[in-house]
Write a protein that holds these residues in place. Structure first.
Motif, PDB file in Angstrom:
ATOM      1  N   PRO A 110       0.813  -1.219   0.000  1.00 33.29           N
ATOM      2  CA  PRO A 110       0.000   0.000   0.000  1.00 33.29           C
ATOM      3  C   PRO A 110       0.851   1.275   0.000  1.00 33.29           C
ATOM      4  O   PRO A 110       0.370   2.335  -0.413  1.00 33.29           O
ATOM      5  CB  PRO A 110      -0.821  -0.112   1.298  1.00 33.29           C
ATOM      6  CG  PRO A 110      -0.194  -1.193   2.096  1.00 33.29           C
ATOM      7  CD  PRO A 110       0.543  -2.085   1.161  1.00 33.29           C
ATOM      8  N   ILE A 111       2.112   1.153   0.411  1.00 30.64           N
ATOM      9  CA  ILE A 111       3.023   2.304   0.444  1.00 30.64           C
ATOM     10  C   ILE A 111       3.285   2.861  -0.957  1.00 30.64           C
ATOM     11  O   ILE A 111       3.600   4.036  -1.114  1.00 30.64           O
ATOM     12  CB  ILE A 111       4.360   1.887   1.112  1.00 30.64           C
ATOM     13  CG1 ILE A 111       5.397   3.019   1.129  1.00 30.64           C
ATOM     14  CG2 ILE A 111       4.994   0.695   0.433  1.00 30.64           C
ATOM     15  CD1 ILE A 111       5.169   4.040   2.162  1.00 30.64           C
ATOM     16  N   SER A 112       3.141   2.005  -1.979  1.00 31.79           N
ATOM     17  CA  SER A 112       3.482   2.436  -3.337  1.00 31.79           C
ATOM     18  C   SER A 112       2.226   2.569  -4.195  1.00 31.79           C
ATOM     19  O   SER A 112       1.629   1.580  -4.615  1.00 31.79           O
ATOM     20  CB  SER A 112       4.451   1.433  -3.980  1.00 31.79           C
ATOM     21  OG  SER A 112       4.941   1.949  -5.197  1.00 31.79           O
ATOM     22  N   ASN A 113       1.831   3.816  -4.448  1.00 32.91           N
ATOM     23  CA  ASN A 113       0.563   4.097  -5.112  1.00 32.91           C
ATOM     24  C   ASN A 113       0.626   5.524  -5.648  1.00 32.91           C
ATOM     25  O   ASN A 113       0.982   6.446  -4.897  1.00 32.91           O
ATOM     26  CB  ASN A 113      -0.564   3.987  -4.062  1.00 32.91           C
ATOM     27  CG  ASN A 113      -1.947   3.949  -4.666  1.00 32.91           C
ATOM     28  OD1 ASN A 113      -2.120   3.647  -5.841  1.00 32.91           O
ATOM     29  ND2 ASN A 113      -2.942   4.251  -3.857  1.00 32.91           N
ATOM     30  N   LEU A 114       0.304   5.721  -6.905  1.00 30.20           N
ATOM     31  CA  LEU A 114       0.370   7.079  -7.468  1.00 30.20           C
ATOM     32  C   LEU A 114      -0.525   8.019  -6.664  1.00 30.20           C
ATOM     33  O   LEU A 114      -1.708   7.736  -6.463  1.00 30.20           O
ATOM     34  CB  LEU A 114      -0.081   7.074  -8.934  1.00 30.20           C
ATOM     35  CG  LEU A 114       0.064   8.416  -9.669  1.00 30.20           C
ATOM     36  CD1 LEU A 114       1.534   8.791  -9.858  1.00 30.20           C
ATOM     37  CD2 LEU A 114      -0.646   8.391 -11.014  1.00 30.20           C
ATOM     38  N   ARG A 115       0.056   9.101  -6.201  1.00 31.35           N
ATOM     39  CA  ARG A 115      -0.717  10.055  -5.393  1.00 31.35           C
ATOM     40  C   ARG A 115      -1.873  10.616  -6.208  1.00 31.35           C
ATOM     41  O   ARG A 115      -1.679  11.172  -7.283  1.00 31.35           O
ATOM     42  CB  ARG A 115       0.182  11.193  -4.945  1.00 31.35           C
ATOM     43  CG  ARG A 115       0.897  10.937  -3.634  1.00 31.35           C
ATOM     44  CD  ARG A 115       1.851  12.065  -3.298  1.00 31.35           C
ATOM     45  NE  ARG A 115       1.245  13.378  -3.505  1.00 31.35           N
ATOM     46  CZ  ARG A 115       1.934  14.493  -3.737  1.00 31.35           C
ATOM     47  NH1 ARG A 115       3.245  14.462  -3.812  1.00 31.35           N
ATOM     48  NH2 ARG A 115       1.309  15.635  -3.910  1.00 31.35           N
ATOM     49  N   GLN A 116      -3.062  10.489  -5.659  1.00 30.39           N
ATOM     50  CA  GLN A 116      -4.237  10.981  -6.383  1.00 30.39           C
ATOM     51  C   GLN A 116      -4.206  12.501  -6.489  1.00 30.39           C
ATOM     52  O   GLN A 116      -4.720  13.080  -7.439  1.00 30.39           O
ATOM     53  CB  GLN A 116      -5.513  10.512  -5.673  1.00 30.39           C
ATOM     54  CG  GLN A 116      -6.718  10.543  -6.588  1.00 30.39           C
ATOM     55  CD  GLN A 116      -7.880   9.729  -6.045  1.00 30.39           C
ATOM     56  OE1 GLN A 116      -7.707   8.890  -5.173  1.00 30.39           O
ATOM     57  NE2 GLN A 116      -9.068   9.979  -6.556  1.00 30.39           N
ATOM     58  N   ASP A 117      -3.580  13.162  -5.502  1.00 32.44           N
ATOM     59  CA  ASP A 117      -3.550  14.633  -5.519  1.00 32.44           C
ATOM     60  C   ASP A 117      -2.340  15.185  -6.277  1.00 32.44           C
ATOM     61  O   ASP A 117      -2.177  16.399  -6.375  1.00 32.44           O
ATOM     62  CB  ASP A 117      -3.569  15.180  -4.084  1.00 32.44           C
ATOM     63  CG  ASP A 117      -2.311  14.805  -3.298  1.00 32.44           C
ATOM     64  OD1 ASP A 117      -1.602  13.870  -3.711  1.00 32.44           O
ATOM     65  OD2 ASP A 117      -2.045  15.453  -2.266  1.00 32.44           O
ATOM     66  N   ALA A 118      -1.484  14.313  -6.825  1.00 28.64           N
ATOM     67  CA  ALA A 118      -0.357  14.813  -7.612  1.00 28.64           C
ATOM     68  C   ALA A 118      -0.881  15.370  -8.940  1.00 28.64           C
ATOM     69  O   ALA A 118      -1.845  14.855  -9.493  1.00 28.64           O
ATOM     70  CB  ALA A 118       0.634  13.679  -7.880  1.00 28.64           C
ATOM     71  N   VAL A 119      -0.240  16.422  -9.419  1.00 29.47           N
ATOM     72  CA  VAL A 119      -0.625  16.960 -10.732  1.00 29.47           C
ATOM     73  C   VAL A 119       0.194  16.227 -11.788  1.00 29.47           C
ATOM     74  O   VAL A 119       1.411  16.379 -11.858  1.00 29.47           O
ATOM     75  CB  VAL A 119      -0.381  18.476 -10.821  1.00 29.47           C
ATOM     76  CG1 VAL A 119      -0.871  19.004 -12.164  1.00 29.47           C
ATOM     77  CG2 VAL A 119      -1.065  19.206  -9.676  1.00 29.47           C
ATOM     78  N   ALA A 120      -0.485  15.418 -12.588  1.00 28.15           N
ATOM     79  CA  ALA A 120       0.208  14.640 -13.621  1.00 28.15           C
ATOM     80  C   ALA A 120       0.256  15.431 -14.927  1.00 28.15           C
ATOM     81  O   ALA A 120      -0.521  16.379 -15.133  1.00 28.15           O
ATOM     82  CB  ALA A 120      -0.508  13.308 -13.849  1.00 28.15           C
ATOM     83  N   ILE A 121       1.142  15.011 -15.802  1.00 25.86           N
ATOM     84  CA  ILE A 121       1.270  15.668 -17.110  1.00 25.86           C
ATOM     85  C   ILE A 121      -0.078  15.691 -17.835  1.00 25.86           C
ATOM     86  O   ILE A 121      -0.442  16.679 -18.468  1.00 25.86           O
ATOM     87  CB  ILE A 121       2.389  14.985 -17.946  1.00 25.86           C
ATOM     88  CG1 ILE A 121       2.555  15.692 -19.300  1.00 25.86           C
ATOM     89  CG2 ILE A 121       2.146  13.489 -18.120  1.00 25.86           C
ATOM     90  CD1 ILE A 121       3.784  15.232 -20.067  1.00 25.86           C
TER      91      ILE A 121
END
Ligand code: CA
Length: 502
Positions: A110-121
């Motif tokens: 569970p530690i490794s998961n694309l942050r939902q709040d990150a701004v992606a390209i």
């Protein structure tokens, strides 16, 4: 008030349409595990003087032509040369600690998961009026029981689960979806579409994905908008041991060639005999990927889109292919760490070979900048905009002097065996000349140092033990660790390492 609001909104839309009308499209194709060394053109006179290795004897006619139309980076690197961490960096412009994808994603982590709040390209392109499509392997989500066909269950029953379904709220601006998490049966792939419907396919996945990409270009995109299309092919990823993995016509090209004529490097290890036997299949996969990439290029041309489209061809990491280690990736050896990176932008980037050092987080700011969206690069981005070096055709003042190497492993586990932290087991730096990697024990003692002179020893067969040089390069690593907001700095590990080097 309402009327004013409407007028303002339509005026805004009008200006957005005007702005986006001549924006370039972007096509980003990245097969998995395609080593930079497996590009045939590196043996051509126009390219061979820029690298110190000999290209594999592999047939890549499409990429040979494409290279002559592109800026070809000889020193692009995948900082954490592993599937999920690379993809997290590519999508967010942040190093793994920032993207949230620190380890390969599976249901124990569970530690490794694309942050939902990150701004992606794709969030940025979408907000700026682009139609955004993702086709193929994603592998940045922590698998959870969210199978859209059987709610409350996982999408696979492998233990631990690796594959994942990505619901709409986790798609970061991609409005056209035809993807899966990770799954390695190349002739039995499956995908979930935009609406969450599962498609079971019985053909070689790169061929099918090229078909979907071509259909998107012809009929599925919103033609009033520019587009950003990502095609993420799984081959030449393993398995690569039978005709279940490759197209027979591609295998036939290599099947009768003696192994020593396929594995021409002095660093090929006799002890890795099983891995050696995969070479004809690996090269067959590369040749097949080359052909399918060519079909996408043809469709772009047929649609009259080739002149105003930026096309990138790269990979998430390399493949050691029987040198050094059994592990094809996740190591600092050039064959794992160095990746292809070709970028074509007709009329804007002259065709050339460029030795500029590219890190994965540089991809997002560079593409946004080339598309005229420099002012929209989010402040969260940790990578560099390399546009000036690409336009100039060479590294310029301010171009990166080094690439950070990162290797993480599982940290603490809870009572259920779920990984709750990661341990930053190795860090290193690739400079124009050298590759350094320092691996630690769990108590931060130095366990191993690898140092290679990539100019005099391009196959990395002689580990240098010069302490002064190790200290100097470790010093060059520090600003890169700071820029990446790396745990080696945040947790004081770097200082402990330096104390051991003195
Ligand atoms: Ca991979």
């Amino acid at each position: 008030m309402k009327k004013t609001g409407l007028v303002a909104a339509s005026a805004f839309c009008g200006s957005l349409v005007a702005q986006t009308a001549d924006r370039p499209n972007i096509v980003y194709v990245f097969p998995d595990q395609l080593r930079n060394h497996a590009l045939e053109f590196w043996n051509d006179d126009a390219f061979s003087t820029y690298v110190r290795f000999k290209a594999d004897p592999v047939h890549t006619p499409v990429l040979n032509r494409f290279a002559r139309e592109s800026a070809v980076l000889s020193s692009a690197h995948s900082n954490c040369p592993l599937s999920s961490p690379h993809r997290g960096m590519m999508l967010t412009g942040m190093y793994p600690d920032g993207s949230g994808v620190s380890l390969n994603c599976n249901a124990t982590r569970p530690i490794s998961n694309l942050r939902q709040d990150a701004v992606a390209i794709s969030d940025v392109f979408s907000a700026q009026g682009y139609d955004c499509a993702y086709i193929g392997k994603l592998h940045v989500d922590y698998p959870t029981p969210n199978n859209p066909q059987k709610p409350g269950t996982y999408v696979s029953d492998r233990d631990p689960e690796w594959d994942a379904y990505t619901p709409k709220e986790r798609r970061h601006g991609f409005n056209f979806w035809y993807s899966y998490g990770t799954f390695d049966e190349h002739k039995r792939p499956h995908y979930w579409d935009t609406d969450g419907n599962r498609h079971e396919i019985r053909e070689w996945s790169p061929k099918h994905e090229a078909d979907v990409a071509i259909e998107y270009l012809r009929n599925k995109r919103d033609k009033s908008k520019p587009f950003f299309m990502v095609v993420s092919m799984n081959p030449p990823h393993s398995p690569y041991y039978s005709l279940d993995d490759v197209e027979e016509r591609d295998y036939n090209r290599y099947k009768d060639v003696p192994l020593h004529e396929l594995l021409i490097r002095p660093n090929v290890k006799a002890s890795l005999a099983k891995k050696q036997s995969s070479a004809p299949y690996y090269f067959a996969s590369v040749t097949g990927v080359d052909r399918e990439f060519g079909r996408i290029l043809e469709a772009l041309k047929e649609q009259g889109l080739d002149e105003n489209t930026i096309v990138v061809f790269t990979s998430d990491h390399g493949e050691t292919m029987a040198s050094h280690l059994e592990d094809p990736k996740n190591s600092p050896y050039a064959e794992s760490f160095n990746v292809p990176f070709l970028i074509r932008y007709p009329g804007k980037l002259k065709p050339h070979v460029n030795p500029v050092l590219l890190s994965t987080p540089d991809i997002m700011p560079t593409l946004l900048s080339l598309a005229g969206l420099k002012s929209h690069i989010p402040s969260s981005v940790q990578g560099n905009d390399l546009t000036r070096a690409l336009v100039k055709g060479r590294p310029v003042k301010g171009s990166p002097k080094g690439v950070l190497y990162i290797r993480n492993v599982d940290g603490e586990k809870d009572a259920e065996g779920k990984v709750r932290s990661y341990f930053p087991v190795a860090r290193g730096v690739k400079t124009e000349r050298y590759t350094l990697a320092i691996t630690l024990t769990r108590t931060h003692a130095i366990k191993e140092i690898l140092l290679f002179d990539d100019v005099t020893d391009p196959y990395q067969m002689h580990n240098i033990t010069d302490k002064k040089l190790i200290r100097r390069l470790a010093g060059q690593m520090k600003p890169l660790l700071i820029k990446a907001d790396d745990p080696w700095i945040k947790n004081g590990i770097y200082e402990k390492v330096m104390a051991q080097l003195n």
